[in-house]
Scaffold this active site. Structure first.
Site, PDB file in Angstrom:
ATOM      1  N   HIS A  92     -30.751  76.085  23.888  1.00 22.37           N
ATOM      2  CA  HIS A  92     -30.491  77.278  23.460  1.00 22.37           C
ATOM      3  C   HIS A  92     -29.052  77.509  22.387  1.00 22.37           C
ATOM      4  O   HIS A  92     -28.326  78.044  22.525  1.00 22.37           O
ATOM      5  CB  HIS A  92     -29.811  78.129  24.671  1.00 22.37           C
ATOM      6  CG  HIS A  92     -30.360  79.486  24.808  1.00 22.37           C
ATOM      7  ND1 HIS A  92     -30.071  80.676  24.166  1.00 22.37           N
ATOM      8  CD2 HIS A  92     -31.512  79.991  25.623  1.00 22.37           C
ATOM      9  CE1 HIS A  92     -30.809  81.623  24.684  1.00 22.37           C
ATOM     10  NE2 HIS A  92     -31.761  81.149  25.210  1.00 22.37           N
ATOM     11  N   TYR A 114     -25.486  80.139  30.588  1.00 19.91           N
ATOM     12  CA  TYR A 114     -26.619  79.262  30.244  1.00 19.91           C
ATOM     13  C   TYR A 114     -28.052  79.807  30.754  1.00 19.91           C
ATOM     14  O   TYR A 114     -28.793  78.945  31.197  1.00 19.91           O
ATOM     15  CB  TYR A 114     -26.395  77.865  30.760  1.00 19.91           C
ATOM     16  CG  TYR A 114     -27.377  76.858  30.331  1.00 19.91           C
ATOM     17  CD1 TYR A 114     -27.923  75.832  31.192  1.00 19.91           C
ATOM     18  CD2 TYR A 114     -27.474  76.875  28.811  1.00 19.91           C
ATOM     19  CE1 TYR A 114     -28.713  74.891  30.745  1.00 19.91           C
ATOM     20  CE2 TYR A 114     -28.477  75.865  28.421  1.00 19.91           C
ATOM     21  CZ  TYR A 114     -28.927  74.975  29.415  1.00 19.91           C
ATOM     22  OH  TYR A 114     -29.929  73.935  29.075  1.00 19.91           O
TER      23      TYR A 114
END
Ligand SMILES: [Mg+2]
Length: 407
Positions: free
Chosen positions: A216, A160
């Site tokens: 994302h 992440y």
């Protein structure tokens, strides 16, 4: 005035910047940035093999015609490689135009709409405490806005966009190796933990701090809709890339369920990628960049379409953009009537400043554009000899069972 020759340089301190220099018969030159992150040699080759030969002898003041020549003149249009190459040429021509006029580029667009453009920093923490400390660090430096990314308990470190080093700029510049790293992702753990992170940020920093968050591309539309609704109460400045960008109609489902502001577009490279979601008002901020979206000429067209649909700008500003494209965006930010915010990671290492000298600066969370003619950034070719291309990759992402997922 005629273009006499043009050269491409690839390399830089910690980044493979792709820098285009266009020379003219009157001694004036222009600079452009074609850095396509982690695929840098491709726009460089496209420029050298196909575009530069067509530039020689053209009048650099005809930036619109030259843009159309390379866009309409190519049978296979769009795509990040060709648009980054066209973008670099376009930036360099606006640079020349400004130098000839003796004016900073923003004056050619319509002048300044503001003195300073608000930027946001990247606050990253391998855990919540580290994240809160990083936010405090940026706040103490005058930033009014931060993008917050936090390590998720139970997910391996490194996932992440979290380096474990709590410093995103270093992470982006140094982590990537000669083959892609692999990160592990688990949407359920993320969705359970992230609302708690926003709660703690508001508890510690209050309501004034502008908090941005980048998903994302990791969620499904249904997950993103539910997540947006759940965290609305924390009053985020924006939620970025909640779902993979190519499925723009997914944003309809998100919009039907939450009023959270949506920012999207950093991987888009033309007006045609953005048109439907802007016209249908499915987003609040458009994230294109001058590099990947065909330079100033085309990015400005996107900004003007966005302006009539209540969509503000939030140009991409990852460290893959060299100081040249950041300056080009700085000039657009100074002018844009619908300016929102600018992503900004500190590029100002002594090595970077030596390669790209400029008077632009960031103070108190604002980007202040200099009044130097053109884009206001130079390029030191002697410094450039210190650097060469080094292959790098973004990480790739898998679910815990090994399934490939979206980076
Ligand atoms: Mg992003």
């Amino acid at each position: 005035m005629k273009i006499t020759h043009a050269e491409v340089f690839v390399g830089g301190p910690g980044k493979n910047y792709v820098t285009l220099k266009i020379m003219t018969d009157e001694g004036v030159y222009g600079l452009g940035d074609a850095t396509l992150n982690n695929r840098e040699t491709l726009p460089a080759q496209y420029l050298t093999d196909y575009l530069i030969p067509c530039l020689i002898g053209k009048d650099p003041m005809n930036s619109e015609d030259i843009w159309q020549y390379f866009y309409r003149g190519a049978y296979f249009r769009r795509g990040p490689i060709s648009m980054a190459a066209i973008g670099a040429i376009d930036m360099a021509l606006w640079d020349i135009k400004g130098k000839v006029a003796g004016l900073p580029a923003y004056q050619l667009f319509g002048g300044k709409s503001r003195d300073g453009a608000m930027v946001y920093a990247h606050a990253t923490g391998s855990d919540l405490e580290a994240l809160l400390d990083t936010i405090e660090h940026y706040q103490s430096q005058g930033y009014k806005a931060v993008r917050v990314q936090c390590g998720i308990p139970g997910m391996p470190a490194g996932g992440y966009g979290i380096s474990g080093k709590n410093d995103d700029s270093k992470h982006f510049i140094t982590q990537y190796g000669t083959l892609p790293d692999e990160e592990i992702w688990d949407s359920e753990k993320y969705l359970r933990y992230m609302p708690h992170v926003f709660e703690k940020i508001r508890d510690r920093f209050g309501p004034e701090l502008k908090v941005l968050h980048d998903v994302h591309h990791r969620l499904t539309p249904r997950e993103a809709a539910a997540f947006g609704r759940e965290v609305e109460k924390y009053n985020l400045f924006w939620l970025e890339d909640p779902t993979p960008a190519e499925d723009q109609m997914a944003l309809k489902l998100i919009r039907e369920h939450t009023t959270i502001p949506i920012a999207i577009g950093e991987v888009f490279n033309s007006l045609w990628d953005c048109k439907d979601m802007i016209e249908q008002e499915l987003i609040d901020f458009i994230r294109v960049s001058v590099t990947y979206a065909g330079g100033i000429t085309h990015a400005k067209r996107i900004v003007e379409l966005a302006a009539i649909h209540h969509v503000r700008t939030g140009f991409h500003g990852a460290p893959s953009h060299s100081p040249i494209s950041m300056a080009a965006q700085g000039h657009l930010n100074a002018w844009a009537p619908n300016f929102g915010i600018q992503e900004y990671l500190v590029l100002g290492t002594p090595e970077c400043d030596a390669l790209f000298p400029s008077e632009h600066r960031c103070e108190d969370g604002q980007f202040l554009i200099s009044d130097a003619p053109g884009l206001g950034v130079d390029f030191d070719e002697n410094e450039a000899q210190r650097y060469s291309y080094e292959r790098r990759y973004h990480p790739v992402v898998r679910l815990e069972d090994g399934t490939m997922w979206n980076y």
